[in-house]
Design an enzyme around this catalytic site. Structure first.
Site, mmCIF file in Angstrom:
data_model
loop_
_atom_site.group_PDB
_atom_site.id
_atom_site.type_symbol
_atom_site.label_atom_id
_atom_site.label_comp_id
_atom_site.label_asym_id
_atom_site.label_seq_id
_atom_site.Cartn_x
_atom_site.Cartn_y
_atom_site.Cartn_z
ATOM 1 C CB SER A 130 8.018 -6.644 1.137
ATOM 2 O OG SER A 130 8.738 -5.992 0.111
ATOM 3 C CE1 TYR A 157 3.775 -3.831 -0.229
ATOM 4 C CE2 TYR A 157 6.120 -3.710 -0.747
ATOM 5 C CZ TYR A 157 4.976 -4.449 -0.586
ATOM 6 O OH TYR A 157 4.990 -5.801 -0.764
#
Length: 327
Positions: A130, A157
């Site tokens: 990501s 995350y």
């Protein structure tokens, strides 16, 4: 190569699109997903229904962190290539539900790594990372480069995604199988995720409700259309690195768009104007994302083709058709 390709997260937005593209070019795909309720499971089920009647697609409803089950699927189907997209997504959700990320992202990634290292003649693991691993960065300047340290995540995350990259690095060195980590930027389009801003804005605009614009609209994102993302995934899959290498590549559009500009474009696509309520930045959010995609371009010829206006118009048409059927 006749062995099937394993796609994890096959009921998800990117996994669904990737599996279809692989099937279209003649591959057999084994998909796995636990179809959890992070967002509306009926949308995930509807994505899966698009594979009905396709003998080239076999689906297993299971959790990616089930070590034995993942290993069994890889072994029993002589899997040599894996596209690992299953994960617990969402920056804000990680603040209240941290252990969901421990299970799906950390334990799940490790289960995939273990299965791949025991596979016979394994060729390539492509996995989702990501852009959030880069942390925060002001608007303007150069795009995020893979050579940056990515050592200051601002959300759990992001920390789990960076951890997955480091686990892959160790497995590449220890066991020698080629891996590619793709740092996704903001992906959008038909069949997308309802937790994403453009989708949530659409829900509210269509209901005549005001939208909450965080960061007072002074944020920017590198919006990348789903078809372009799939081009990059498959291009990377077809170009594995050398054995023992864990290659990290950005995958995005390289043209960041301001949040207020995106909203204006979405309003045009929907034919409706939004009532906007400006809010401050939320914990874990970053100011801007901007992909330097030169490495992926050099490797595969990757070139995003769908601009934001066209992409949001396609999304708006899909949204109206899908929810007219559902409601």
């Amino acid at each position: 190569m006749n062995e099937p390709i394993l796609v994890t997260g096959a009921a998800g937005f990117i996994g669904h699109a990737t599996a279809h593209r692989l099937i279209e070019r003649g591959e057999t795909v084994i998909g796995i997903d636990n179809v959890n309720d992070y967002y509306d499971p009926s949308l995930k089920e509807a994505r899966l229904s698009t594979f009905n009647g396709r003998r080239e697609f076999v689906f297993h409803r299971m959790d990616i962190s089930d070590v034995e089950a993942v290993a069994r699927i890889v072994h029993d189907n002589s899997i040599r290539r894996v596209v690992h997209l299953a994960a617990q997504a969402g920056v804000r959700y990680s603040i209240d539900n941290p252990f969901a990320y421990q299970k799906s992202n950390l334990a799940g990634h490790l289960a995939v790594l273990e299965a791949c290292r025991h596979a016979h003649n394994f060729e390539h693991l492509v996995y989702a990372s990501s852009s959030s691993v880069y942390g925060d960065k002001p608007i303007g300047g150069e795009g995020f480069s893979e050579d940056e340290p990515a050592s200051n995540p601002v959300s759990l995350y992001a920390a789990t995604k960076r951890s997955c990259e480091l686990m892959s690095e160790s497995y590449a060195k220890l066991y020698g199988f080629p891996q590619t980590g793709l740092r996704f930027f903001t992906v959008y389009g038909p069949w997308g995720r309802p937790d994403m801003a453009y989708f949530g804005f659409t829900d509210k605009i269509m209901r005549g409700e005001p939208i909450e614009v965080y960061g007072e609209g002074k944020m920017a994102r590198d919006f990348t259309y789903i078809d372009d993302i799939v081009d990059g995934i498959i291009g990377a899959l077809d170009h594995p690195p050398t054995k023992g290498d864990n290659r990290i590549l950005n995958i995005g559009d390289s043209h960041p768009v301001g949040l207020m500009d995106m909203i204006r474009t979405l309003e045009g696509a929907l034919g409706l104007e939004a009532t906007k309520t400006l809010r401050p930045m939320q914990p874990g959010d970053v100011t801007a994302t901007y992909a330097d995609i030169s490495k992926l371009q050099s490797l595969t010829g990757y070139k995003p083709r769908v601009m934001l206006q066209e992409g949001l118009e396609r999304f708006a048409r899909w949204y109206k058709e899908y929810y007219r059927i559902q409601k």
